[in-house]
Design a protein around this motif. Structure first.
Motif: not given
Lengths: 408, 594, 291
Positions: A60-62, A65-66, A99, A101, B274, C111, C116-117
């Protein structure tokens, strides 16, 4: 005095943040995916039965993430559909996402948090990046829980790990499909390879070279690049000199494939492109649009490759208006559905799910027909697509599954 | 209140005893604990390199990776994690040594860049040297060590093992800070030139800091590999180096406890957050920002402040019997001899062909108008500037072209015109720096708090207190040097020079910036020193002070010696009068501007 | 030969991007003695502002460019107030960490807000490439080179000769003396942050059409730009430009003639050799050592 100044400036930062947020929400319109991802509104539809919990480690991040968000969307869609029909044996499903990451330690933390904090998980949908699966291998063994992965490095299921099940076809199949189609169907035997130098890209490179040799082609240039490279001039120049008939790519991140293809086109190179599945990801299609016209891709999900792929594609677009169906969302959708099937038929204990998955035969998924072999590989074929504008059109569906000999 | 001193240690012991069984059976908690512990251990290396020595390293994750890969590769092939850990430490120590060598020419952001470059190269090697590192796939099946036949495959015994190492190394780094070598490291951070002139071989000490710091981080890497049982190049990239840096600074880079605390906070914080789902990293960054803005010295610096208020450090009882400083010298024998000494800056002749002799037990003053080259003489004598031509000898030792720390070791110490103290160290520590030339303890001996180190520490402290009493600052010993008034800071420099027991004491404008009463007490102090047989070379333009203290005078003008001899004789020299009369106006302007 | 020229041109193009960001690094370093680790993320913010203006609000591309740069000026003020100002009297370490925290914050905030795309950003000119002999010139790279040249010319012909520029210079050289001479030091530092943010934002907007715009786009650029500023001698503006161009050319040629996977290494290997031979960079530091 100084503390007051510090406070003031901190408010300044917050104001900056709010400003950016305000600009963004008014500007980017309905980016509806982010809000719906965490929804677990399933509890309302439960008939009083405790939900079956499915864990998931997504990025979900890093850097990833997309794709991670698309994986959430696919899995959540399947969960919602199943719950709308009354769940599994009366139990609703509940998706719990952590996530990862897009890093190995992040994946280990996410995975072990799921295992430790949610003792009732029936299974975990694992990472799509192969190194991350490797990072949690010791933890999987320790936890003894079925993990439904998307990483396509063949080694992952061949290391005698009884708990790992793959819901995408592995790279020996994609390499074989690419080599076969280029050499035997398109008669293009002088092939150049462009690949990222991570586990996925190097693996793909190795298998591709094997299969190109197997089908009688030659590799005229083999170019590796580091993930997130920003300029591909040197690669494009090398390709120009090697003068291949076709270029096969193994790119881990869609955006990298996008930048490469854009520069490839700008330099006016005409050799046929045959991309691994990332070329068909919604990112690349959004970014390049009709520049993809005429390129080929080898993918495990193409809209229309089977009836489920259509069902899935329509449902996903209906649920998330801005999201195009692709490999990321389809494999998690399939994973949830196959899992639900096994839960209904074989029970919810880890060993029941494990045995149940191994016995799955001819389960129709959006990615193809699921037949698990003894290694835990569920899919055994790829689809070749050709882009007409930005839309991938299915050319041929390959399935290497052989009922008698499981595995390649 | 005395029992409070043992409270922190009690916490540590309780932690080590109770954490493993509490978290060991939960995969998530055990994993996080191992992560925090091994990263904390890695950051202890950074405490030495950055926190103590002030050398920035943005390649700490590369050391960590070298340790991890070295250990993993050896362990997988030999099936012995002990051998692996050993190999990892040896390998990183080796690399640390070489990175340390680069500090010969570089500091500050250039050094940062070298370490970033090193980091990038190691990352690329880990990724692309497939035959050794298995490339991006990483290394699987890394074993854990066995100890007394107990397998550490289970988390509880392994946690005991890792936490014990963390506490031992942490304690080592913690105690290093107060001993001789720790003080030397911190003085390099505080004021490199002063460190050098006080007899510390700055370059060698930096190399040592890098070597030991890298070794500790390498050990952490080996343990990390063993804890995770799988490593891949992504774990050791530049981002990891940056987060190591952030952990260390947020906790408090200058202290081992702070470093480990910072690591724990920054490792656990994102995990705790989280539940915030999509914005947890945003909130995490805001919290880190808030911590840095609110506590620029790190979390631990705030805790330490409270702690020192709770338990004020008490000064030891000082015995009042009189002391004298300085190595005895023979009256009237030539001690420090300059022959034909010149120093050119480009075309400017700052000092030109100077002959001068300082004899035993005299107070020799070097005077002259501004810009006449007085301070340059001191800088050439103490090796701060390389000499252009000529020779300098102390008794029969040739000092020409020696580095500062060697010159100090022969018995020359000095004070500076622009005060050069380590502002973030206590007055006592600053003074003890002068004792570095008398050290006998070793770096590693300091880290294990060897009896020799402790004896030395006690002896040094006693001497420093004596010197502080001598200059009248005994009450301020535990304050930070930065908090003292200008005049007092000059006295601290004097005390620092005295404890070194010099044969010749060089004083560079000791009265500059002092008010009348401070100057008066300085005169008394200098006269007392002289009466006890010290040899002093004094640069000063306050002529009333000079006439009260000095026996002999050397007068410089435009780098030339224009007169030399007993004070009264020189002052009646016409050439001197001319130079001094010409100076009057300039003097007033300079004073108005200062 | 055509190959070589082709590589040179592309190398210069990518190098100009590094140079623009490096210029921002250097200006802030000189004014405030701070290495701003968030400079790459500032470029990213610029690119997103451009997306908002040009794509979401459908402004004319040039108008959008100006609006985005105006936004960057405001952003620069906020950044200075939030990240640097409270720590202005501290040693460099906490400031470095606060810029690192700011970079994490900006990346994740972007983001969260924009998703994030990766998104594509329209180029300032519609034509993508022009052919010159056997060489393909990317119009976007040419634009970047041109914009860099304009900024450099502005720096030397206008800024350095104006009172504003002289005050910036005085602030960089010696804050205490500048203060005595009546230069509003705090304001000059804030102005430097604003100007650097505009430079960084322009870099982001210009690379957007080449790299695509995504939250993580700043990281790679920033690291190279940092190297560029060192090669040129930290604190020297010409050096930053030359350093940036040099790194672009070296890595492109190295990738083509030696080995692509080690691309990121060449600049650093050269840099390290370079530092051993010339520890003060190509042009040396303009600021005297503040010993």
């Amino acid at each position: 005095m100084t503390s007051r100044k510090r406070l003031l400036s901190f408010i300044g930062v917050l104001a900056a943040g709010l400003l950016v947020t305000a600009c963004g929400t008014s500007g980017s319109g309905g980016n509806g995916t982010s809000s719906s991802a965490s929804s677990n509104g399933t509890s309302s539809s439960s008939g009083g039965n405790t939900p079956y919990e499915i864990g998931a480690t997504f990025a979900l991040s890093g850097a990833g993430a997309a794709s991670g968000q698309l994986e959430v969307d696919g899995a959540q869609l399947a969960v919602n559909e199943i719950n709308a029909k009354g769940g599994v044996n009366g139990h609703p499903l509940k998706l719990i996402v952590e996530d990862d990451q897009t890093t190995n330690p992040g994946t280990v933390n996410a995975f072990s948090k799921l295992v430790s904090q949610y003792p009732n998980l029936v299974a975990i949908i694992g990472p799509i990046r192969s190194t991350e699966v490797q990072a949690i291998t010791p933890n999987i063994e320790q936890a003894g829980i079925p993990v439904l992965i998307g990483g396509t490095d063949p080694q992952l299921t061949h290391e005698n790990d009884p708990w790992v099940f793959r819901f995408r076809p592995n790279d020996t199949y994609s390499a074989r499909t690419m080599a076969y189609y280029l050499i035997k169907k398109l008669n293009l035997s002088k092939i150049a390879i462009v690949h990222s130098t991570d586990a996925f890209g190097n693996g793909g490179d190795t298998y591709l070279k094997q299969w190109i040799a197997h089908y009688g082609g030659t590799v005229v240039s083999d170019q590796g690049y580091t993930n997130h490279a920003t300029d591909y001039t040197s690669i494009v120049t090398a390709l120009k000199n090697a003068n291949p008939q076709a270029v096969a790519t193994y790119c881990t991140y869609g955006a990298d494939a996008g930048i490469f293809l854009k520069q490839y086109n700008q330099f006016g190179l005409k050799a046929t492109i045959m991309g691994s599945s990332s070329i068909t990801s919604s990112d690349v299609r959004n970014l390049l649009g009709s520049q993809l016209n005429g390129d080929y891709g080898t993918t495990d999900y193409a809209y229309g490759q089977n009836s489920e792929s259509v069902t899935f594609g329509k449902a996903l677009e209906a649920a998330y208006p801005n999201v195009k169906p692709d490999i990321y969302s389809s494999h998690t959708w399939d994973a949830v559905r196959v899992l639900a099937h096994v839960l209904a038929a074989d029970g919810t204990s880890h060993t029941a799910v494990q045995q149940g998955l191994l016995n799955v035969r001819n389960f129709p998924g959006a990615e193809g027909m699921y037949n698990f072999d003894k290694n835990g590989d569920g899919l055994h074929g790829y689809t070749v697509v050709k882009f007409a504008g930005s839309t991938p059109k299915i050319i041929k569906v390959f399935n290497f599954y052989n009922q008698s000999s499981s595995g390649s | 209140m005395r029992f409070l001193r043992y409270v922190p240690w009690a916490f540590v012991v309780i932690g080590v005893v109770f954490i493993p069984p509490l978290v060991g059976h939960n995969m998530y908690y055990a994993g996080l604990t191992l992560e925090a512990a091994t990263w904390g251990l890695a950051n202890l290396g950074l405490t030495i390199i950055l926190g103590y020595t002030g050398q920035i390293s943005l390649g700490q994750a590369a050391f960590f990776g070298i340790g991890a890969y070295g250990a993993a590769i050896v362990a997988v092939h030999t099936h012995s994690m002990w051998l692996g850990l050993f190999a990892g430490i040896v390998l990183t120590t080796f690399f640390g040594f070489f990175i340390g060598l680069s500090t010969l020419k570089m500091g500050g952001h250039y050094l940062a860049m070298v370490t970033i470059g090193f980091q990038t190269l190691i990352s690329l090697l880990l990724n692309n040297w497939v035959s050794v590192t298995s490339g991006p796939d990483g290394i699987v099946g890394i074993p854990r060590p066995q100890i007394f036949g107990i397998s550490m495959m289970q988390n509880v015994p392994f946690l005991y093992f890792v936490l014990t190492i963390l506490v031992l190394v942490g304690a080592g780094v913690h105690v290093l800070r107060r001993f001789t070598w720790g003080r030397a490291l911190r003085s390099i951070r505080g004021n490199e030139l002063a460190a050098h002139v006080m007899g510390i071989d700055v370059f060698k000490t930096k190399v040592m800091a890098f070597t030991v710091g890298a070794g500790i981080t390498g050990l952490a890497g080996g343990l990390f590999a063993s804890a995770a049982m799988y490593i891949s190049p992504g774990l050791f990239d530049f981002n990891q180096s940056v987060s190591f840096l952030a952990m260390t600074v947020v906790g408090g880079a200058g202290s081992a406890v702070g470093t480990v605390l910072g690591t724990v906070v920054l490792t656990l914080l994102p995990e705790v957050l989280r539940f915030l789902q999509h914005i947890y990293l945003v909130v995490y960054a805001i919290i880190v920002l808030a911590i840095v803005l609110g506590m620029p010295g790190g979390i631990w610096s705030v805790v330490e402040k409270w702690w020192s208020r709770l338990i004020p450090t008490t000064r030891p009882e000082l015995n009042a019997h009189p002391v004298r400083f300085g190595e005895p010298t023979d009256v009237g024998e030539p001690l420090l001899t300059l022959k034909g000494v010149s120093k050119f800056f480009g075309g400017l002749k700052a000092v030109d062909d100077l002959d001068m002799t300082v004899v035993g037990q005299e107070a020799h003053a070097l005077v002259g108008p501004n810009g006449s080259g007085k301070t340059t003489v001191l800088n050439v004598v103490t090796g701060v500037y390389p000499i252009s031509s000529g020779s300098i000898t102390l008794e029969n030792h040739n000092l020409t072209d020696l580095p500062s720390h060697r010159i100090t070791s022969y018995g020359i110490t000095r004070t500076f015109q622009n005060i050069r103290l380590c502002n973030e160290m206590t007055v006592l520590d600053n003074v003890m720096l002068g004792l570095h030339r008398h050290r006998k303890s070793w770096f590693l001996g300091n880290m294990v708090s060897s009896p020799a180190s402790r004896r030395e520490q006690q002896m040094f402290e006693q001497k420093a207190w004596q010197a502080l009493t001598y200059v009248g600052l005994a009450e301020r010993g535990y304050e930070l040097a930065a908090n003292l008034a200008h005049g007092q800071q000059r006295l601290v420099e004097l005390a620092r020079a005295l404890v070194a027991e010099p044969k010749v004491l060089l004083l560079d404008e000791p009265a500059a910036g002092l008010n009348d009463s401070e100057t008066a007490s300085l005169v008394v102090l200098l006269q007392r020193l002289k009466s006890q047989g010290s040899t002093i070379l004094l640069v000063e333009h306050d002529m009333s002070l000079v006439t009260k203290v000095a026996d002999n005078l050397t007068v410089l003008n435009f780098g030339h010696r224009i007169s030399q001899g007993p004070v009264q004789q020189v002052l009646s020299d016409p050439a001197v009068l001319e130079a001094f009369l010409g100076r009057e106006e300039g003097e007033e302007v300079a004073e108005a501007g200062s | 030969m055509a190959n070589f020229l082709q590589l040179m041109v592309s190398g210069l193009g990518i190098g100009a991007v590094y140079a623009l960001v490096a210029l921002g690094f250097v200006l802030i370093y000189r004014a405030a003695n701070v290495v701003n680790f968030a400079q790459g993320q500032i470029a990213m913010v610029g690119a997103y502002l451009m997306i908002v203006a040009a794509v979401d609000l459908h402004l004319n591309i040039w108008l959008a460019f100006i609006v985005a740069l105006g936004g960057m000026a405001i952003f620069g003020v906020l950044f200075e107030l939030g990240v640097y100002y409270p720590l202005r009297n501290q040693s460099f370490l906490p400031v470095i960490i606060s810029t690192i925290a700011a970079s994490i914050l900006l990346q994740n905030l972007a983001q969260y807000v924009f998703g994030a795309n990766p998104r594509s950003l329209p180029a300032l000119f519609a034509t993508q490439t022009v052919k010159l002999g056997g060489i393909v010139l990317s119009v976007q790279y040419l634009t970047i080179l041109a914009v860099t040249a304009i900024f450099v010319a502005f720096q030397y012909l206008v800024l350095d000769r104006s009172m504003l520029g002289k005050k910036m210079e005085a602030t960089a050289q010696d804050k205490d003396t500048a203060r005595l001479l009546g230069v509003p030091v705090a304001f000059m530092i804030a102005f430097t942050f604003v100007y650097s943010s505009i430079l960084g934002g322009a870099a982001g907007i210009l690379v957007g059409p080449i790299f695509f715009v995504m939250p993580g786009m700043g990281t790679t650029i920033a690291l190279k730009a940092f190297a560029a500023s060192i090669i040129g001698g930290f604190g020297n503006t010409v050096g930053a430009i030359v350093g940036g161009l040099a790194i672009g050319v070296i890595e492109t040629l190295g990738a083509a003639y030696i080995s692509e996977p080690y691309k990121d290494a060449y600049a650093f290997v050269l840099l390290i050799l370079f530092l051993f031979l010339r520890p003060k960079g190509i042009f040396g530091e303009k600021i005297a050592e503040k010993a």
